[in-house]
Design an enzyme around this catalytic site. Sequence first.
Site, short mmCIF file in Angstrom:
data_model
loop_
_atom_site.label_atom_id
_atom_site.label_comp_id
_atom_site.label_asym_id
_atom_site.label_seq_id
_atom_site.Cartn_x
_atom_site.Cartn_y
_atom_site.Cartn_z
N ASN A 1 2.12 -2.33 5.17
CA ASN A 1 2.90 -1.37 4.39
C ASN A 1 1.97 -0.36 3.73
O ASN A 1 0.85 -0.68 3.33
CB ASN A 1 3.83 -2.06 3.37
CG ASN A 1 3.15 -3.05 2.46
OD1 ASN A 1 2.16 -3.68 2.83
ND2 ASN A 1 3.66 -3.22 1.26
N GLU B 1 2.18 2.51 0.82
CA GLU B 1 3.01 3.05 -0.27
C GLU B 1 2.53 4.44 -0.69
O GLU B 1 1.48 4.91 -0.25
CB GLU B 1 2.99 2.07 -1.44
CG GLU B 1 3.58 0.73 -1.05
CD GLU B 1 3.71 -0.26 -2.19
OE1 GLU B 1 3.06 -0.07 -3.24
OE2 GLU B 1 4.46 -1.23 -2.02
N CYS C 1 7.33 0.57 5.43
CA CYS C 1 7.17 -0.88 5.61
C CYS C 1 6.20 -1.18 6.76
O CYS C 1 6.08 -0.39 7.72
CB CYS C 1 8.51 -1.52 5.97
SG CYS C 1 9.73 -1.46 4.68
N GLU D 1 6.52 -3.25 9.16
CA GLU D 1 7.19 -3.39 10.46
C GLU D 1 7.26 -2.05 11.18
O GLU D 1 7.00 -1.94 12.38
CB GLU D 1 8.62 -3.92 10.28
CG GLU D 1 8.70 -5.33 9.76
CD GLU D 1 8.72 -5.41 8.23
OE1 GLU D 1 8.09 -4.56 7.57
OE2 GLU D 1 9.36 -6.33 7.70
N CYS E 1 13.48 -5.47 6.07
CA CYS E 1 14.58 -4.79 5.38
C CYS E 1 15.58 -4.28 6.43
O CYS E 1 15.30 -4.28 7.63
CB CYS E 1 14.05 -3.65 4.52
SG CYS E 1 13.55 -2.19 5.45
N CYS F 1 14.32 -1.48 8.76
CA CYS F 1 13.38 -1.96 9.78
C CYS F 1 14.11 -2.73 10.88
O CYS F 1 13.73 -2.66 12.05
CB CYS F 1 12.28 -2.82 9.15
SG CYS F 1 11.08 -1.83 8.24
N1 THU Z 1 8.00 -4.09 2.63
C1 THU Z 1 7.54 -4.24 3.92
O1 THU Z 1 6.50 -3.71 4.29
N2 THU Z 1 8.28 -4.98 4.75
C2 THU Z 1 9.39 -5.66 4.42
O2 THU Z 1 9.92 -6.36 5.26
C3 THU Z 1 9.94 -5.56 3.07
C4 THU Z 1 9.23 -4.66 2.16
C5 THU Z 1 7.17 -3.34 1.70
C6 THU Z 1 7.71 -2.03 1.22
C7 THU Z 1 6.98 -1.88 -0.09
O3 THU Z 1 5.69 -1.34 0.18
C8 THU Z 1 6.79 -3.31 -0.58
O4 THU Z 1 6.96 -4.12 0.55
C9 THU Z 1 7.75 -3.73 -1.68
O5 THU Z 1 9.06 -3.47 -1.34
#
Ligand code: THU
Length: 144
Positions: free
Chosen positions: A46, A48, A57, A59, A87, A90
């Site tokens: 991920n 941000e 994300c 994925e 999520c 994704c």
């Molecule tokens: N996130 C993912 O990378 N994958 C998931 O399946 C759920 C959430 C990340 C997004 C964000 O950077 C952090 O987790 C918190 O939501």
Amino acid sequence: MKRPREELRLIEAAVSARKNAYCPYSRYAVGASVLTESGRIFTGCNVENASYGLSLCAERVAIFNAVSRQQTLIKAMAIAGSAARPCGACRQVMFEFSTEQTRLYLVDLKPGASRPVVTKTTVARLLPFAFNPLTSGLLTRRAS
Ligand code: THU
């Protein structure tokens, strides 16, 4: 039962990709890996942003990494994190590049646990009644 080598390699790739997560806001690191038809593995973490909505994300980073190398058919995928679950957004992106057979490994890295707990499922199971590019008539055959 001993896990097949390919499965282990995929799981290890997701765990390792998680180390590169850029998540100074949530502090929630996720790693993902995608095994494509070619037998190659593509990874993502991920990423941000200070403008939170721009975060991506793990994925989707992994899938877009594969697709940008012309690998559009996912055989299997692993996601590693603390109770990581893909999520909704994704799941739809995964569906685009998956088949009924696409395997999914949810790799739970519980703090303090000696080894991860792996839940095996499928993309199809995680997204019933998906918006389907084929049945909706948007595509007449799978794009590659
Ligand atoms: N996130 C993912 O990378 N994958 C998931 O399946 C759920 C959430 C990340 C997004 C964000 O950077 C952090 O987790 C918190 O939501």
